[in-house]
Design an enzyme around this catalytic site. Structure first.
Site, mmCIF file in Angstrom:
data_model
loop_
_atom_site.group_PDB
_atom_site.id
_atom_site.type_symbol
_atom_site.label_atom_id
_atom_site.label_comp_id
_atom_site.label_asym_id
_atom_site.label_seq_id
_atom_site.Cartn_x
_atom_site.Cartn_y
_atom_site.Cartn_z
ATOM 1 N N CYS A 60 -39.965 103.319 83.786
ATOM 2 C CA CYS A 60 -40.432 104.474 84.567
ATOM 3 C C CYS A 60 -39.209 105.217 85.078
ATOM 4 C CB CYS A 60 -41.301 104.000 85.728
ATOM 5 S SG CYS A 60 -41.887 105.327 86.814
ATOM 6 N N ASP B 130 -24.824 93.826 82.773
ATOM 7 C CA ASP B 130 -26.205 93.416 83.001
ATOM 8 C C ASP B 130 -26.514 92.129 82.237
ATOM 9 O OD1 ASP B 130 -28.761 93.593 84.079
ATOM 10 O OD2 ASP B 130 -29.518 94.881 82.484
ATOM 11 N N CYS C 83 -27.341 111.239 100.261
ATOM 12 C CA CYS C 83 -28.791 111.440 100.133
ATOM 13 C C CYS C 83 -29.369 112.224 101.311
ATOM 14 C CB CYS C 83 -29.510 110.093 100.018
ATOM 15 S SG CYS C 83 -29.314 109.320 98.401
#
Length: 370
Positions: free
Chosen positions: A258, A151, A205
């Site tokens: 979050c 990152d 998913c």
């Protein structure tokens, strides 16, 4: 550091199955929970990135626009690269409990910090271990060209990890796998050695849309599409300006990041806890109240967040986020009058000395008090 052409002492001259097995074992010994290898071809992902940027969904993350060409092609980022070693590292601390996290979100007086940020800065942890891993590879196969990342560069990490087979893209755009859900960090070693490639994973998913439905600000605009400008993680971390008024109430008591789309994901029921002490929570960040964090001076903020990813947002954004959460506490019907009075008192006392960014959010918070 640019890489040269593929090293003469490359994997092609070694026993590839044994080398691949050794790489997996070495990665595990260094604390990584997964390792897969891919090439540098990103296919349609580059086009999707350009479309996302053209729509302005990256918000104030101008660095993504500036280096879009490098993100689209790792060979431009590090010339000579032919393979990307992708690794994952679980970060969920042993004491974490998703039911407790939901309960804290429902208590407006509490401060909620994203799970990944409660321990040491993952950039430092992964980078050091990736360097150690690269040195071990060098001892095994001889000198070779490489660079390590986590990152920290214009690199499409999630797409490379997906292509390598570390997981599949969830509808929230995060990477998912069967063993760790989505609670892991990613790291990469770009190498000039033609290592054997791993296969991609299938998407698991199905018809689930829980992550889309739970998002407080509707930032997941459709399956696999995220508008960062609406995302609370972006708003509280990357966004350098005022929190848009239309999203402040939806922020609730989320002060840094979050986790809702991860907390709700069925795959995270199986998420493995980390064994690394680096990611254990520090300074009670998993239990802190808004008033407690507001009481920190700037020097306390710097000292307590030393070695933490949170420190990078600075004291002003930290207070901005807290002021929004405290405004939501003042507007809540579940917070006691005593707690509201105390919140109102400390905000009012802090207003005269606040910088313009924080002052705007304090004033907003005070207006909702009744």
């Amino acid at each position: 550091m640019s890489l040269s052409a593929p090293s003469p002492n490359s994997a092609s001259s070694l026993d590839q199955p044994k080398l691949r097995a050794w790489l997996g074992e070495q990665a595990e010994s260094l604390g990584f929970d997964g390792l897969r290898i891919t090439d540098t071809h990103l296919g349609l992902a580059s086009e999707r990135l350009q479309e996302w940027l053209a729509e302005g969904r990256h918000g104030h993350m101008e660095y993504m626009q500036r280096h879009a060409d490098l993100r689209s092609n790792p060979q431009l980022l590090v010339p000579g690269t032919v393979r990307v070693i992708c690794v994952s590292m679980n970060y969920l601390p042993p004491e974490s409990n998703f039911d407790t996290e939901w309960q804290r979100l429902e208590d407006p007086s509490q401060a909620v910090i994203s799970l990944y940020a409660r321990g040491r800065d993952y950039h430092k942890v992964l980078r050091n271990r990736l360097q150690e891993f690269a040195k071990a590879i060098e001892e095994k196969i001889g000198a070779f060209g490489y660079r390590v990342f986590t990152d920290s560069a214009p690199l499409m990490e999630v797409e490379l990890a997906r292509k390598a087979g570390l997981g599949w893209r969830g509808k929230h755009t995060l990477l998912l796998n069967r063993e760790s859900g989505s609670t892991f960090f990613l790291g990469e070693i770009l190498v000039d050695v033609p290592l054997p490639l791993d296969e991609e994973q299938e998407d698991h998913c199905g018809t689930c849309q829980s992550c889309i439905e739970v998002c407080p600000t509707k930032a997941i605009t459709a399956p696999y599409k995220l508008d960062a400008r609406r995302c609370i993680s972006y708003l509280t971390i990357e966004n350098p300006e005022a929190i848009p008024v239309e999203f402040r109430s939806a922020m609730g008591n989320r002060v840094y990041g979050c986790d809702d789309c991860q907390l709700i994901c069925p795959w995270n029921k199986f998420a493995k806890r980390t064994q690394l002490p680096d990611f254990a929570q520090r300074h009670g960040l998993g239990q802190a109240s808004l008033l407690h964090l507001w009481s920190w001076t700037e020097s306390e903020f710097e000292q307590r967040h030393e070695g933490s990813a949170i420190r990078r947002i600075g004291y002003s954004r930290w207070r901005r986020n807290l002021a929004v959460a405290m405004g939501n506490a003042l507007a809540s019907t579940t917070v006691s009058k005593t707690d509201k009075a105390q919140i109102h008192q400390v905000l009012s006392k802090s207003l005269p000395a606040a910088d313009s960014l924080v002052a705007e959010h304090i004033e907003w918070a005070l207006r909702v008090y009744n």
